[in-house]
Design an enzyme around this catalytic site. Structure first.
Site, PDB file in Angstrom:
ATOM      1  N   ASP A  43     -48.315  35.511  17.059  1.00  0.00           N
ATOM      2  CA  ASP A  43     -48.001  35.159  15.676  1.00  0.00           C
ATOM      3  C   ASP A  43     -48.002  36.442  14.841  1.00  0.00           C
ATOM      4  O   ASP A  43     -48.911  37.269  14.978  1.00  0.00           O
ATOM      5  CB  ASP A  43     -49.100  34.193  15.186  1.00  0.00           C
ATOM      6  CG  ASP A  43     -48.786  33.557  13.852  1.00  0.00           C
ATOM      7  OD1 ASP A  43     -47.611  33.454  13.487  1.00  0.00           O
ATOM      8  OD2 ASP A  43     -49.761  33.141  13.169  1.00  0.00           O
ATOM      9  N   GLY A 103     -47.916  28.445   7.000  1.00  0.00           N
ATOM     10  CA  GLY A 103     -48.712  27.876   5.915  1.00  0.00           C
ATOM     11  C   GLY A 103     -48.676  26.364   5.960  1.00  0.00           C
ATOM     12  O   GLY A 103     -48.583  25.690   4.939  1.00  0.00           O
TER      13      GLY A 103
HETATM   14 ZN   LIG Z   1     -47.662  32.863   9.182  1.00  0.00          ZN
END
Ligand SMILES: [Zn+2]
Length: 284
Positions: free
Chosen positions: A81, A210
């Site tokens: 990520d 998010g």
């Molecule tokens: Zn992110």
């Protein structure tokens, strides 16, 4: 079984669902996410973010997630990520990650495009998938941000068309009003951005970062518009913390750490079960 992001995005497109991407900075969080996915028979993305390097290295987190993926009963992609440099991406590929995100979204558009294109070329040569990001998302991990204008961060759909075509990415993270971390106020999401980017890119799988703290309705709408991967971790981690508070209250004479870890795992598994049912198009 271990798979890459491209395969999971194909599955998500066919079933019109989103695959959950969960950070695994501890064995407990990785196991909790995997146990929930297995219980529901849903594919899963386990991922490591460089922001978690103080807790665990990319290499060790990768080896743990790969070991869990190998023995999983559902398809699992092990993903980097927010890879912030070519060096970080190469470390992940060498460790065995099957997918990487290269995030140059804070750089000028042309630089983001050319750097991402080169990462895609290298990663695809060894069957590793690539997610990139266009537009930008603010961070609010500890509620430090009080006010911001989400429109300043939105992905421009016309830019996404060229970016997708010229880079060859397998999935694209876009900005339409979500924030990393905790929401202080109800987020204002612009679902039309998702629809337009999807149309402009010929149906490229889109990613929501998010993803913690939105309403069930918002998740469902985003998926209906074309979101195929949702990063979710903050609220899972907070659920794990609450599990430990409960365990402390339950054992006032003293708490063994393994009992605390089990309590956290159970609480995180419950949280992930709830969210995966929504991502998978099921009920509550
Ligand atoms: Zn992110």
């Amino acid at each position: 079984m271990l798979t890459n992001l491209k395969e999971l995005m194909r599955y998500a497109q066919e079933h019109s669902v989103a695959i959950g991407g969960f950070n695994g900075p501890t064995l407990e969080s990785a196991r909790a996410s995997l146990e929930a996915a297995q219980e529901l028979g849903m594919p899963l993305i386990l991922q490591h973010a460089p922001v978690h390097e103080p807790f665990i290295s990319l290499e060790l987190a990768g080896k743990i997630m790969l070991a869990l993926a190998e023995e999983a009963t559902v398809p699992v992609c092990v993903h980097l990520d927010h890879g912030d440099s070519a060096e970080t991406v190469m470390r992940a590929i060498r460790t065995g990650y099957t997918s990487v995100m290269y995030d140059a979204s804070g750089k000028p558009f042309e630089q983001n495009l050319s750097e991402t294109r080169e990462i895609v070329r290298l990663a695809h040569s060894v069957n590793v998938s690539v997610e990139a990001e266009l537009g930008n998302m603010p961070h609010n991990f500890r509620g430090e941000m009080t006010e911001y204008d989400p429109e300043a961060f939105y992905t421009v759909p016309q830019d996404a068309a060229r970016f997708a075509r010229e880079t060859g990415v397998d999935a694209l993270a876009i900005s339409f009003g979500t924030v990393h971390g905790v929401y202080k106020a109800k987020p204002k999401l612009n679902f039309d951005i998702i629809r337009q980017v999807r149309a402009q890119t010929g149906g490229l799988p889109l990613v929501m970062h998010g993803g913690s703290g939105l309403s069930d309705e918002d998740y469902r709408t985003a998926i209906a518009c074309g979101i195929r991967k949702i990063n979710y971790y903050t609220y899972e981690a907070l659920a794990g913390g609450r599990g430990i508070y409960d365990a402390v209250a339950q054992y006032p004479q003293g708490l063994y750490f393994h009992d605390a870890a089990m309590a956290a795992t159970k609480a995180m598994r419950e949280d992930v079960l709830r969210i995966l049912r929504i991502f998978g198009g099921g009920g509550q």
